[in-house]
Design a protein around this motif. Structure first.
Motif: not given
Length: 485
Positions: A377-390, A421-428
């Motif tokens: 919950a403390d991690r800012p939600r962002l996607c800046d690597l994008g390997y799992l983007r579709t 989006t619920v429960g998703r984690v930035c795995l990258c």
């Protein structure tokens, strides 16, 4: 005579491995681990995901042992490698808390720099894994990460990869891709674009990119990872999409797994419930006539013996190698896992929502990592690597990219469903942190890891009893194979 029985059975010029070391995480299946397994006579496998990022970040960290630059010096087109070294290498490494420089994100239309990094990243990892011995080395890809596959496959082939192993999807286009890349021919790999008709692809033209006259490459053996005998039969019925063999993966394997068939049902811990329909019929896979290996809860001598008695060439094993001395896991994280393993407190849960891919993902419950809800919950939600983007088709007809782990309002604005989006984690970002390559941001935020192992840790527990400290990959292999000869 059936169409299946008319297919040519692939020939192997070397004995089939009894143990395939799994392709785990981003650089967890490191070149050091794969080298150790290959030197011991089995199939060492490097993870093929995000190797462009791994290369760039290792160079920015100063490449202290010189291994990356040694491999780059062996690349057949020196000027090709020199450009990347000049751009990313930092003698002595980055300044304290200096963020890593960005690299191009995956896209259908790729810049020259993006393709250079992906080719070189795969080349470096495979070349180092093969350096100094004659053992066999493979590379593992996720079918879901389609836009990286042509370049990463080509880079690994330039380094002499013996095997390509692919899961997390239906890899029907890979045999033809490898055939063409062996001759340095241009390839167009179909890519699924949400909301758009078929016809999109990612292109690689090796001759144009390298501008060099290179001899033909050896086409690696291709193993498709499947969870169902029906998928194995489907792939084997057509020579154009038929792999050279299969890895048959059960639901207890680490990392990503195929979701349960039918309606999703969760247990009291919120884990997906798997049943008999989710287990492949090994006898039907064996009847296909291609070599196969069993994966998931196979990390013991008894499992290896049972697999071979069922007609398998052997097993694919992950967890005992992820915890081995040569794995790419950050040593402090590996020590934490081993401490919990020995104390009997190591817990692995199957999270149905964490991965942006929609595939269930095995997560080790370790405080201080993103498995802790408060830390996440403390991690800012962002996607800046994008390997799992579709990729998806915008209303304008242009192609955009989205990820369920990016900021919710951004994902919804791109046409995504908020419930996804619920429960998703930035795995990258999490998986790069697992191997000591996590981003340190200018605002002081440091990316934290999310660890994955297989549910069955019996083999690891038994090794921990035999080896009170750490164990090496060779010691794990000696234990696995010793009882079966």
């Amino acid at each position: 005579m059936t169409a299946l029985s008319m297919l040519p059975v692939p020939t192997f010029d070397r004995p089939l491995p009894r143990v395939i070391q799994g392709g785990m995480g981003i650089a967890v299946s490191s070149w050091r681990l794969a080298s150790a397994v290959a030197r011991a006579g089995q199939l060492g496998v490097v993870s093929g995901t995000a190797l462009d990022l791994v290369l760039a970040r290792r160079l920015q960290d100063g490449d202290p042992d010189g291994a990356v630059r040694r491999a780059l010096a062996a690349f057949p087109v020196p000027t090709f490698a020199h450009r990347v070294v000049k751009r990313y290498f930092r003698a002595g490494g980055r300044a304290p808390r200096e963020p890593y420089a960005p690299i191009p994100r995956l896209a259908l239309r790729q810049t020259r720099l993006a393709q250079e990094l992906m080719i070189l990243g795969a080349f470096v990892e495979v070349w180092l894994a093969k350096e100094g011995h004659g053992g066999q080395v493979g590379i593992n890809f996720l079918e879901k990460v389609q836009m990286a596959t042509p370049t990463a496959a080509y880079g690994s082939m330039l380094a002499g990869a013996d095997y390509v192993v692919m899961g997390a999807g239906i890899p029907r286009d890979i045999p033809h891709l490898l055939d063409r890349l062996a001759g340095h021919e241009a390839v167009d790999l179909p890519v699924e674009v949400s909301g758009a008709p078929a016809g999109h692809s990612v292109r690689l033209d090796p001759a144009e990119l390298l501008d060099a006259d290179l001899p033909p490459l050896t086409r690696p053996t291709f193993l498709a990872i499947v969870s169902a005998h029906a998928l194995a039969s489907y792939l084997a019925r057509d020579s154009h999409i038929c792999p050279d063999g299969f890895v048959v993966e059960g639901s207890r394997a680490g990392g990503h797994n195929a979701p349960p068939r039918g309606r999703l049902t969760l247990d009291d811990l919120g884990q997906p419930v798997f049943g008999p329909r989710d287990e492949a019929d090994v006898a039907k896979v064996a009847a296909i006539g291609l070599p196969f290996w069993l994966a998931g809860s196979q990390g013991t001598p008894e499992a290896l013996a049972t697999a071979r008695a069922a007609g398998a060439a052997g097993v694919q094993v992950g967890t005992v190698f992820a915890l081995a001395q040569e794995s790419g896991l950050d040593p402090s994280l590996r020590d934490d896992l081993l401490t919990r393993l020995r104390a009997g407190t190591l817990e692995i849960r199957t999270d149905p929502f964490a991965s942006p891919t929609g595939f269930p993902f095995k997560v080790a419950q370790v405080p201080g990592t993103l498995s802790d809800p408060e830390v996440l919950a403390d991690r800012p939600r962002l996607c800046d690597l994008g390997y799992l983007r579709t990729p998806y088709q915008r209303e304008t007809g242009a192609v955009g990219y989205r990820c369920p782990a990016e900021p919710v309002h951004v994902y919804v604005r791109k046409g995504g469903a908020v419930e996804d989006t619920v429960g998703r984690v930035c795995l990258c970002n999490a998986l790069t942190a697992d191997v000591g390559l996590g981003q340190q941001r200018a605002d002081g935020h440091e990316e934290l890891g999310l660890l994955t192992l297989g549910v069955d840790i019996d083999g690891a527990k038994r090794l921990a009893t035999i080896h009170p400290g750490e164990w090496t990959a060779r010691e794990a292999l000696d234990w696995l194979i010793g009882a079966t000869g």
